[in-house]
Design a protein around this motif. Structure first.
Motif, mmCIF file in Angstrom:
data_model
loop_
_atom_site.group_PDB
_atom_site.id
_atom_site.type_symbol
_atom_site.label_atom_id
_atom_site.label_comp_id
_atom_site.label_asym_id
_atom_site.label_seq_id
_atom_site.Cartn_x
_atom_site.Cartn_y
_atom_site.Cartn_z
ATOM 1 N N PRO A 37 0.650 106.580 67.392
ATOM 2 C CA PRO A 37 0.264 107.214 68.684
ATOM 3 C C PRO A 37 -0.115 106.354 69.784
ATOM 4 C CG PRO A 37 -1.479 107.201 67.231
ATOM 5 C CD PRO A 37 -0.511 106.519 66.417
ATOM 6 N N ILE A 38 -0.006 106.960 70.859
ATOM 7 C CA ILE A 38 -0.189 106.238 72.343
ATOM 8 C C ILE A 38 -1.896 106.403 72.289
ATOM 9 C CG2 ILE A 38 0.093 106.081 74.713
ATOM 10 C CD1 ILE A 38 2.803 107.546 74.231
ATOM 11 N N ALA A 39 -2.378 105.101 72.554
ATOM 12 C CA ALA A 39 -3.926 105.242 72.795
ATOM 13 C C ALA A 39 -4.172 105.724 73.889
ATOM 14 C CB ALA A 39 -4.311 103.573 72.724
ATOM 15 N N ALA A 40 -5.556 106.251 73.948
ATOM 16 C CA ALA A 40 -5.853 106.813 75.060
ATOM 17 C C ALA A 40 -6.582 106.045 76.170
ATOM 18 C CB ALA A 40 -7.568 107.575 74.579
ATOM 19 N N ASP A 41 -6.567 104.851 75.970
ATOM 20 C CA ASP A 41 -6.763 103.938 77.047
ATOM 21 C C ASP A 41 -6.658 102.439 76.509
ATOM 22 O OD1 ASP A 41 -9.194 102.854 75.755
ATOM 23 O OD2 ASP A 41 -10.105 104.555 76.800
ATOM 24 N N GLU A 42 -6.591 101.459 77.471
ATOM 25 C CA GLU A 42 -6.533 100.043 77.027
ATOM 26 C C GLU A 42 -7.117 99.532 75.900
ATOM 27 O OE1 GLU A 42 -8.331 99.724 81.223
ATOM 28 O OE2 GLU A 42 -7.241 101.142 79.807
ATOM 29 N N VAL A 43 -8.410 99.818 75.895
ATOM 30 C CA VAL A 43 -9.384 99.341 74.734
ATOM 31 C C VAL A 43 -9.287 100.025 73.609
ATOM 32 C CG1 VAL A 43 -11.016 98.510 76.792
ATOM 33 C CG2 VAL A 43 -11.142 100.871 75.590
ATOM 34 N N SER A 44 -8.557 100.915 73.287
ATOM 35 C CA SER A 44 -8.581 101.634 72.167
ATOM 36 C C SER A 44 -7.300 101.410 71.465
ATOM 37 C CB SER A 44 -8.674 103.148 72.534
ATOM 38 O OG SER A 44 -9.625 103.422 73.226
ATOM 39 N N VAL A 45 -6.370 100.476 71.524
ATOM 40 C CA VAL A 45 -5.094 100.171 71.036
ATOM 41 C C VAL A 45 -5.596 99.504 69.706
ATOM 42 C CG1 VAL A 45 -3.686 99.805 73.135
ATOM 43 C CG2 VAL A 45 -5.003 97.680 72.323
ATOM 44 N N ALA A 46 -4.621 99.402 68.708
ATOM 45 C CA ALA A 46 -4.593 98.840 67.540
ATOM 46 C C ALA A 46 -3.565 98.132 67.074
ATOM 47 C CB ALA A 46 -5.015 100.101 66.472
ATOM 48 N N PRO A 47 -3.459 96.794 67.673
ATOM 49 C CA PRO A 47 -2.566 96.067 67.872
ATOM 50 C C PRO A 47 -1.902 95.459 66.422
ATOM 51 C CG PRO A 47 -3.990 94.792 68.615
ATOM 52 C CD PRO A 47 -4.689 96.166 68.336
ATOM 53 N N LEU A 48 -0.765 95.110 66.357
ATOM 54 C CA LEU A 48 -0.253 94.404 65.024
ATOM 55 C C LEU A 48 -1.078 92.935 65.239
ATOM 56 C CD1 LEU A 48 2.182 94.861 63.279
ATOM 57 C CD2 LEU A 48 3.497 93.299 64.492
ATOM 58 N N LEU A 49 -1.332 92.780 63.949
ATOM 59 C CA LEU A 49 -2.042 91.435 63.532
ATOM 60 C C LEU A 49 -1.573 90.422 62.878
ATOM 61 C CD1 LEU A 49 -5.542 93.271 62.401
ATOM 62 C CD2 LEU A 49 -4.955 92.388 64.743
ATOM 63 N N ASN A 50 -2.246 89.255 62.791
ATOM 64 C CA ASN A 50 -1.572 87.877 62.014
ATOM 65 C C ASN A 50 -1.481 88.419 60.798
ATOM 66 O OD1 ASN A 50 -1.615 86.598 64.471
ATOM 67 N ND2 ASN A 50 -3.557 85.302 63.763
ATOM 68 N N GLY A 51 -0.174 87.905 60.162
ATOM 69 C CA GLY A 51 0.069 88.346 58.685
ATOM 70 C C GLY A 51 0.866 89.665 58.514
ATOM 71 N N GLU A 52 0.906 90.379 59.431
ATOM 72 C CA GLU A 52 1.842 91.466 59.396
ATOM 73 C C GLU A 52 3.284 91.327 60.044
ATOM 74 O OE1 GLU A 52 -0.796 95.447 59.912
ATOM 75 O OE2 GLU A 52 -1.161 94.121 61.551
#
Length: 227
Positions: A37-52
């Motif tokens: 889903p698109i995050a509500a704002d820029e601080v609510s994103v859940a980015p892809l992390l190292n190892g993924e």
């Protein structure tokens, strides 16, 4: 609402068993193939992390040709960077900084790839004006930004400001409340190997702050040593 990736991380961090996760999948509480889903704002994103591993998304280059991110990364280690568009002065500064270090990245065996919501025509214009040799890809539908967990809704005020002052032609997206908003990616840098595995990521909700070129080069050197 948390993204699917964020929910899975929470479940795993809570030491839930594989059988329980399988149960949740079977009853439809988790849909692994669903776009983030698109995050509500820029601080609510859940980015892809190292190892993924990066998702297999089809984007378009400046000539309108379809490009697979998976196939692209399989060719050689890649430095992917997400930026807001050629209209953004902070992004333009980053485009120039990356141009300066591109020869060193090539020496290390990397390719440099930029991803933004700009149309293929806008990408071609930007590449010509700035004499860029690296690949720019159009993510107008925000497929890559969503898959990487970087897409977010701008506020109503920001949406109206950017549309009026920057003359943006970006498509608008509906929020869960039904409002039409501009969606942008949080600026980010990802360094991947030929398997698409992320070895380094830099994501900053503050669009005014970008990673120093030296940091990117150092991270690229270390990632190559690990490979």
């Amino acid at each position: 609402m948390k993204s699917i990736r964020a929910l899975l991380r929470h479940l795993l961090s809570s030491r839930l068993t594989l059988s329980l996760l399988t149960c949740l999948l079977s009853v439809g509480l988790i849909q692994p193939t669903m776009a983030n889903p698109i995050a509500a704002d820029e601080v609510s994103v859940a980015p892809l992390l190292n190892g993924e591993t990066i998702p297999d998304i089809q984007l378009f280059d400046s000539k309108g040709k379809s490009v697979s991110l998976k196939a692209l990364s399989a060719q050689k280690p890649t430095v992917f960077f997400f930026y807001r568009g050629g209209w953004c002065p902070f992004c333009n500064n980053q485009l120039g900084q990356l141009k300066e270090i591109e020869p060193k990245l090539i020496e290390l065996g990397y390719q440099l790839v930029g991803i933004s919501p700009d149309s293929p025509a806008k990408l071609a214009e930007a590449a010509g004006e700035r004499k860029l040799d690296y690949l720019l890809l159009s993510d107008a539908n925000m497929d890559a930004a969503r898959a990487f967990g970087l897409a977010f809704f701008t506020s109503e005020k920001t949406t109206q400001t950017y549309l009026s002052r920057m003359k943006l032609e970006n498509p608008l997206f509906k929020t869960p409340e039904g409002d039409e908003r501009l969606v942008l990616p949080v600026p980010a840098v990802y360094i991947t190997d030929t398997q698409g595995l992320v070895h380094f990521q830099y994501v900053n909700p503050n669009f005014r702050v970008r990673p120093a070129p030296k940091l990117i080069l150092t991270a690229a050197e270390l990632a190559r040593q690990q490979g």
